[in-house]
Design a protein around this motif. Structure first.
Motif, PDB file in Angstrom:
ATOM      1  N   PHE A 144       0.863  -1.188   0.000  1.00  0.00           N
ATOM      2  CA  PHE A 144       0.000   0.000   0.000  1.00  0.00           C
ATOM      3  C   PHE A 144       0.885   1.219   0.000  1.00  0.00           C
ATOM      4  O   PHE A 144       1.895   1.258   0.699  1.00  0.00           O
ATOM      5  CB  PHE A 144      -0.896   0.048   1.242  1.00  0.00           C
ATOM      6  CG  PHE A 144      -1.720   1.319   1.314  1.00  0.00           C
ATOM      7  CD1 PHE A 144      -2.958   1.403   0.683  1.00  0.00           C
ATOM      8  CD2 PHE A 144      -1.244   2.450   1.986  1.00  0.00           C
ATOM      9  CE1 PHE A 144      -3.707   2.583   0.734  1.00  0.00           C
ATOM     10  CE2 PHE A 144      -1.991   3.630   2.026  1.00  0.00           C
ATOM     11  CZ  PHE A 144      -3.222   3.689   1.403  1.00  0.00           C
ATOM     12  N   GLU A 145       0.519   2.205  -0.794  1.00  0.00           N
ATOM     13  CA  GLU A 145       1.224   3.480  -0.710  1.00  0.00           C
ATOM     14  C   GLU A 145       0.240   4.607  -0.957  1.00  0.00           C
ATOM     15  O   GLU A 145      -0.634   4.509  -1.819  1.00  0.00           O
ATOM     16  CB  GLU A 145       2.367   3.570  -1.734  1.00  0.00           C
ATOM     17  CG  GLU A 145       3.129   4.893  -1.595  1.00  0.00           C
ATOM     18  CD  GLU A 145       4.469   4.899  -2.332  1.00  0.00           C
ATOM     19  OE1 GLU A 145       4.929   3.814  -2.737  1.00  0.00           O
ATOM     20  OE2 GLU A 145       5.029   6.001  -2.483  1.00  0.00           O
ATOM     21  N   LYS A 146       0.405   5.654  -0.158  1.00  0.00           N
ATOM     22  CA  LYS A 146      -0.416   6.857  -0.340  1.00  0.00           C
ATOM     23  C   LYS A 146       0.487   8.002  -0.732  1.00  0.00           C
ATOM     24  O   LYS A 146       1.492   8.258  -0.078  1.00  0.00           O
ATOM     25  CB  LYS A 146      -1.133   7.191   0.971  1.00  0.00           C
ATOM     26  CG  LYS A 146      -1.833   8.548   0.945  1.00  0.00           C
ATOM     27  CD  LYS A 146      -2.853   8.697   2.069  1.00  0.00           C
ATOM     28  CE  LYS A 146      -2.216   9.065   3.384  1.00  0.00           C
ATOM     29  NZ  LYS A 146      -3.240   9.357   4.416  1.00  0.00           N
ATOM     30  N   ILE A 147       0.135   8.665  -1.819  1.00  0.00           N
ATOM     31  CA  ILE A 147       0.805   9.906  -2.173  1.00  0.00           C
ATOM     32  C   ILE A 147      -0.069  11.042  -1.649  1.00  0.00           C
ATOM     33  O   ILE A 147      -1.232  11.183  -2.046  1.00  0.00           O
ATOM     34  CB  ILE A 147       0.969  10.044  -3.710  1.00  0.00           C
ATOM     35  CG1 ILE A 147       1.725   8.848  -4.284  1.00  0.00           C
ATOM     36  CG2 ILE A 147       1.654  11.364  -4.062  1.00  0.00           C
ATOM     37  CD1 ILE A 147       3.145   8.703  -3.806  1.00  0.00           C
ATOM     38  N   GLY A 148       0.490  11.809  -0.718  1.00  0.00           N
ATOM     39  CA  GLY A 148      -0.246  12.946  -0.166  1.00  0.00           C
ATOM     40  C   GLY A 148       0.635  14.176  -0.205  1.00  0.00           C
ATOM     41  O   GLY A 148       1.757  14.127  -0.704  1.00  0.00           O
ATOM     42  N   LEU A 149       0.148  15.263   0.342  1.00  0.00           N
ATOM     43  CA  LEU A 149       0.943  16.492   0.316  1.00  0.00           C
ATOM     44  C   LEU A 149       1.923  16.547   1.487  1.00  0.00           C
ATOM     45  O   LEU A 149       2.804  17.390   1.523  1.00  0.00           O
ATOM     46  CB  LEU A 149       0.029  17.725   0.325  1.00  0.00           C
ATOM     47  CG  LEU A 149      -0.966  17.780  -0.856  1.00  0.00           C
ATOM     48  CD1 LEU A 149      -1.741  19.081  -0.838  1.00  0.00           C
ATOM     49  CD2 LEU A 149      -0.256  17.607  -2.190  1.00  0.00           C
ATOM     50  N   ARG A 150       1.743  15.697   2.471  1.00  0.00           N
ATOM     51  CA  ARG A 150       2.700  15.522   3.564  1.00  0.00           C
ATOM     52  C   ARG A 150       2.527  14.102   4.086  1.00  0.00           C
ATOM     53  O   ARG A 150       1.665  13.377   3.592  1.00  0.00           O
ATOM     54  CB  ARG A 150       2.517  16.579   4.662  1.00  0.00           C
ATOM     55  CG  ARG A 150       1.193  16.471   5.393  1.00  0.00           C
ATOM     56  CD  ARG A 150       0.846  17.730   6.189  1.00  0.00           C
ATOM     57  NE  ARG A 150       1.836  18.087   7.192  1.00  0.00           N
ATOM     58  CZ  ARG A 150       1.942  17.521   8.393  1.00  0.00           C
ATOM     59  NH1 ARG A 150       1.131  16.546   8.748  1.00  0.00           N
ATOM     60  NH2 ARG A 150       2.859  17.930   9.246  1.00  0.00           N
ATOM     61  N   GLN A 151       3.358  13.721   5.085  1.00  0.00           N
ATOM     62  CA  GLN A 151       3.296  12.333   5.551  1.00  0.00           C
ATOM     63  C   GLN A 151       2.072  12.077   6.424  1.00  0.00           C
ATOM     64  O   GLN A 151       1.202  11.310   6.049  1.00  0.00           O
ATOM     65  CB  GLN A 151       4.576  12.003   6.326  1.00  0.00           C
ATOM     66  CG  GLN A 151       5.824  11.939   5.462  1.00  0.00           C
ATOM     67  CD  GLN A 151       5.899  10.642   4.663  1.00  0.00           C
ATOM     68  OE1 GLN A 151       5.442   9.617   5.121  1.00  0.00           O
ATOM     69  NE2 GLN A 151       6.464  10.707   3.485  1.00  0.00           N
ATOM     70  N   ALA A 152       2.037  12.728   7.604  1.00  0.00           N
ATOM     71  CA  ALA A 152       0.910  12.493   8.511  1.00  0.00           C
ATOM     72  C   ALA A 152      -0.233  13.423   8.150  1.00  0.00           C
ATOM     73  O   ALA A 152      -0.033  14.464   7.522  1.00  0.00           O
ATOM     74  CB  ALA A 152       1.342  12.721   9.956  1.00  0.00           C
ATOM     75  N   LEU A 153      -1.444  13.057   8.571  1.00  0.00           N
ATOM     76  CA  LEU A 153      -2.605  13.943   8.444  1.00  0.00           C
ATOM     77  C   LEU A 153      -2.836  14.431   7.024  1.00  0.00           C
ATOM     78  O   LEU A 153      -3.194  15.582   6.797  1.00  0.00           O
ATOM     79  CB  LEU A 153      -2.439  15.167   9.367  1.00  0.00           C
ATOM     80  CG  LEU A 153      -2.566  14.877  10.862  1.00  0.00           C
ATOM     81  CD1 LEU A 153      -2.003  16.016  11.666  1.00  0.00           C
ATOM     82  CD2 LEU A 153      -4.012  14.616  11.248  1.00  0.00           C
ATOM     83  N   SER A 154      -2.596  13.563   6.054  1.00  0.00           N
ATOM     84  CA  SER A 154      -2.838  14.016   4.688  1.00  0.00           C
ATOM     85  C   SER A 154      -3.951  13.189   4.058  1.00  0.00           C
ATOM     86  O   SER A 154      -4.180  12.041   4.425  1.00  0.00           O
ATOM     87  CB  SER A 154      -1.571  13.915   3.847  1.00  0.00           C
ATOM     88  OG  SER A 154      -1.194  12.577   3.695  1.00  0.00           O
ATOM     89  N   ILE A 155      -4.629  13.821   3.130  1.00  0.00           N
ATOM     90  CA  ILE A 155      -5.666  13.134   2.354  1.00  0.00           C
ATOM     91  C   ILE A 155      -5.004  12.674   1.065  1.00  0.00           C
ATOM     92  O   ILE A 155      -4.230  13.411   0.450  1.00  0.00           O
ATOM     93  CB  ILE A 155      -6.843  14.082   2.107  1.00  0.00           C
ATOM     94  CG1 ILE A 155      -7.516  14.376   3.447  1.00  0.00           C
ATOM     95  CG2 ILE A 155      -7.830  13.478   1.112  1.00  0.00           C
ATOM     96  CD1 ILE A 155      -8.593  15.411   3.397  1.00  0.00           C
TER      97      ILE A 155
END
Lengths: 157, 286
Positions: free
Chosen positions: B178-189
């Motif tokens: 699993f990988e999430k690309i968000g605008l930051r590491q924690a607390l990102s959508i």
């Protein structure tokens, strides 16, 4: 509605409207203004409190959910006017600038050290990843939590 | 809002729902209380499910695991059974919100919120999770993929609650990613996320693969043609690049405040290249 819970070691009973959020109950009815409200949406961690040993966000809890719980706020850490070693480490390490994130940071670190007495740097950074600090760049906060952990480990030896 | 109830048993819950038909339900509150504060909703009555013991357990059966909808994301992450069978779900949970959010938010809440960016949804889709929905008089079970219809839209009927999530133990996959690309590491959508389950033979041929993407459409996106393309091929960058091109041709993401459609399309494909990293392929205990 009447809510009974244990707040910083003391049993309290408060009459409060059911829609009251925990952060408002603490700040406005119980005058414990150490718990800060930053974003009000669970994204900043300034309102972190410890509920039954687990960190929670007081802006996303209704007062009614505290019923029967053990709640610790930043005001509950000091004992007989003495700061805890963790709080002392934050001061010694310069981990406080404007101070707005500090109560949430300290309580988050407190909960971390209760479960993991000697955390790695990665564990510290992960634990505080839900607490935003716009002053320090986090480095001094991480170092201060390590300092507190090592001081306590030293004392135990 | 006038009243908050905290039922401890199903019978208390059913009684409350008869008395307060328009009550809003919540468990962790990490979504509902934000909406209430923003005055997007203003329910007169709330029913908080956090103390409902019947939806707070993780149970292991012969061929499946049942997760109570009220189990917090933190408790799931700490559970050795979940880590043993479903590493891809644990990887997604680690990327979800922050430690404080995970202490409060529940797996059932992530499903009922039905956000295209819900971090547990891509893993739960490919793990072929099924949902148990209960009301006072009915109980039914259906695949997660048939339940979510769009952002915030589910097939829940009046009077029902999501009670348990069932995940089959088999087939076993050695590759969990699993990988999430968000605008930051924690607390990102998630801007884009991917969940993958796969097996390869000793000759590195892909013998089985399931893929799902988050934040690429109104619901979780699966691409059976891409899976079919990959089966039987050797797992290497050339294969994955060809599959990435297929992905880019098939997905139709939107532009929003977090990212443009072109970026999303490109990242959705390129995330497949991670499957060639040996660290994502491990021999599970099974």
């Amino acid at each position: 509605m009447l809510i009974k819970f244990n707040l910083n070691g003391q049993d309290v009973e408060v009459e409060t409207p059911p829609a009251r959020r925990a952060v408002d109950l603490l700040r406005e009815e119980l005058n414990l203004t150490g718990t800060k409200e930053g974003c009000g949406a669970g994204e900043c961690g300034a309102c972190t409190i410890i509920v039954d040993g687990t960190t929670k966000l007081a802006c996303l809890l209704l007062a009614a959910q505290l019923e029967g719980c053990r709640v610790t706020t930043i005001e509950g850490l000091e004992h007989e006017n003495e700061l805890t070693p963790l709080q002392e480490a934050f001061i010694a390490g310069g981990a406080i600038q404007c101070g707005f994130c500090t109560p949430g940071m300290v309580l988050t670190a407190q909960a971390l050290l209760a479960k993991t007495p000697l955390p790695t740097e990665a564990e510290i950074r992960s634990a505080i990843s839900g607490n935003l600090c716009r002053c320090t760049g986090y480095q001094k906060i991480v170092e201060s939590i390590r300092l507190a952990a090592h001081r306590r480990a030293g004392e135990l030896q | 809002m006038k009243e908050v109830f905290r039922p401890r048993t199903f019978s208390e819950l059913w009684q409350l729902r008869r008395q307060h038909e328009n009550a809003a339900l919540y468990a962790g509150g990490t979504d509902l209380l934000v909406q209430m504060r923003a005055a997007k909703i203003n329910p007169q009555t709330l029913i908080c499910l956090e103390r409902l013991a019947e939806i707070g357990r993780i149970e292991e059966f012969n061929d499946e695991i049942a997760i109570g909808a009220g189990v917090s994301q933190h408790h799931l992450l700490e559970n050795p059974t979940i880590l043993k069978y479903f590493p891809v779900l644990c990887q997604a949970l680690q990327a979800l919100g922050s430690p404080h959010i995970r202490n409060m938010a529940t797996i059932g809440g992530n499903i009922m919120t039905a956000s295209p960016a819900g971090d547990t949804l891509p893993p739960l889709y490919i793990l072929q999770a099924e949902l148990e929905l209960r009301s006072q008089k009915t109980q039914r079970r259906l695949p997660l993929a048939d339940f979510i219809n769009g952002p915030g839209q589910t097939g829940i009927s009046p009077g029902e609650i999501l009670s348990r999530i069932f995940i089959p133990k088999e087939p076993v996959f050695a590759g969990h990613y699993f990988e999430k690309i968000g605008l930051r590491q924690a607390l990102s959508i998630a801007v884009v996320s991917i969940a993958a389950l796969y097996n390869i033979s000793t000759e590195r041929k892909i013998t089985a693969i399931r893929l799902a993407w988050g934040s690429l459409g109104p619901t979780i996106v699966t691409l059976p043609e891409v899976e079919t393309f990959l089966i039987g091929k050797t797992l290497n960058p050339a294969t994955l690049n060809a599959a990435a091109t297929l992905v880019e041709q098939q997905v139709k993401p939107i532009s929003d405040i977090r990212a443009g459609a072109d970026y999303r399309r490109r990242v959705a494909g390129q995330l497949l290249l991670r499957l060639d990293q040996p660290a994502n392929y491990r021999q599970t205990s099974a």
